[in-house]
Design a protein around this motif. Structure first.
Motif, PDB file in Angstrom:
ATOM      1  N   ASP A   8       0.841  -1.215   0.000  1.00 32.23           N
ATOM      2  CA  ASP A   8       0.000   0.000   0.000  1.00 32.23           C
ATOM      3  C   ASP A   8       0.867   1.253   0.000  1.00 32.23           C
ATOM      4  O   ASP A   8       0.435   2.321  -0.452  1.00 32.23           O
ATOM      5  CB  ASP A   8      -0.865   0.065   1.269  1.00 32.23           C
ATOM      6  N   ILE A 226      -9.420   1.449   2.070  1.00 35.45           N
ATOM      7  CA  ILE A 226      -8.499   0.562   1.359  1.00 35.45           C
ATOM      8  C   ILE A 226      -9.103  -0.844   1.407  1.00 35.45           C
ATOM      9  O   ILE A 226      -9.391  -1.328   2.510  1.00 35.45           O
ATOM     10  CB  ILE A 226      -7.107   0.548   2.033  1.00 35.45           C
ATOM     11  N   PRO A 227      -9.338  -1.527   0.261  1.00 33.61           N
ATOM     12  CA  PRO A 227      -9.059  -1.097  -1.116  1.00 33.61           C
ATOM     13  C   PRO A 227     -10.035  -0.024  -1.605  1.00 33.61           C
ATOM     14  O   PRO A 227     -10.990   0.314  -0.913  1.00 33.61           O
ATOM     15  CB  PRO A 227      -9.226  -2.395  -1.914  1.00 33.61           C
TER      16      PRO A 227
END
Ligand code: NAD
Ligand code: 2YH
Length: 259
Positions: A8, A226-227
């Motif tokens: 990430d 996230i995602p």
């Protein structure tokens, strides 16, 4: 509790710069300006000690290095301690840190040990992403959609209500939706009868949470989730202005809030 991964955080400087360009396009302000407007503060090269923490799932590759890059980007004089945990905290204070940044699996905090102010990443992230959404220059109304009303989404929804927006919200957790309705006056979005929005704030750990039916052409989607809440296909189809970045915007909000 969703944890960040080293993936990430790859190229955090580039991710932050790209997010800053979108924030400027959407609001006319950069992230620093939004933080300054939100908290009425600006950094004066305060010394920030970043302490790696080994408890729980342990150190996340790129996490402390990313915080170092982020703090430098926003004008702080930061360093990462050699030692983790209690020894790292001791090292940070010994080396003159005025603000401590550290995170375990549950809590990511900023503590200004000079003035006693302390910030938690989740509400600070919600507030700044909501603030960015609220400043959309081309918004067609005061209606805003909040998807996800948890630890990040609820404080973001509260920020939007406090700024006078008509906040529609949705969370599959009926208890959380009920709390947002009773405590904030959020209007539940009826998934069977959706409407279109030019401003959307999303805070969930799931992909594809934004149904096509709520998207309007050139809408803003401000999302720390996230995602990502939207597919690339839908983003392109509706020319969505996407504000999404994994760590820096929320960290800036924490730091400005403790100055
Ligand atoms: P949380 O678990 O407290 O809240 C998430 C909420 O989303 C839950 O209430 C859940 O019911 C709801 N939800 C799930 N699917 C949904 C759907 N389809 N539609 C609407 N709501 C849905 O989590 P949180 O702490 O609020 O974090 C939310 C997300 O933000 C996570 O992905 C987290 O990793 C991320 N986060 C990012 C940053 C950043 O800087 N980018 C900072 C903090 C958290
Ligand atoms: O990513 C996290 C958790 N989701 C808490 C943050 C709340 N949004 N924690 C980071 C853990 C970092 C690790 N202990 C390290 O490298 O120091």
């Amino acid at each position: 509790m969703a944890l960040l991964t080293p993936n990430d955080l790859i190229n955090i400087n580039r991710q932050l710069q790209e997010a800053d360009s979108v924030v400027q396009k959407v609001t006319g302000l950069d992230i620093k300006d939004v933080c300054q407007a939100l908290y009425g503060t600006s950094p004066l090269s305060e010394k920030v000690g970043i302490v790696p923490v080994t408890s729980g799932n342990g150190i996340i590759g790129n996490f402390s290095a990313s915080l170092h890059a982020i703090t430098q980007y926003f004008g702080f004089d930061s360093f990462v301690t050699d030692m983790p945990d209690v020894s790292g905290y001791y090292e940070a204070v010994q080396n003159g840190a005025e603000i401590i940044l550290m995170a375990d699996d549950h809590t990511f905090l900023a503590h200004n040990i000079k003035n006693g102010k302390m910030a938690n990443n989740q509400p600070c992230t919600g507030v700044i992403y909501a603030e960015i959404a609220s400043r959309y220059l081309k918004a067609d109304s005061k209606d805003v959609l909040v998807m996800g009303l948890g630890k990040v989404g609820f404080p973001g929804a509260a920020q939007l209500v406090q700024k006078g927006f008509r906040v529609y919200g949705y969370d599959p957790d009926a208890r959380l939706l009920k709390r947002a309705v009773s405590d904030l006056g959020v209007i539940p979005l009826d998934p069977a009868n959706p409407k279109k929005f030019s401003t959307i704030f999303e805070a969930t750990p799931c992909a594809n949470t934004i149904p096509e039916a709520v998207l309007s052409e050139n809408c803003v989607l401000s999302t720390p989730g996230i995602p990502c809440a939207i597919s690339e296909e839908l983003r392109k189809k509706y020319d969505v202005q996407l504000v999404a970045e994994p760590l820096g915007i929320g960290t800036a909000s924490m730091l400005y809030s403790v100055l």
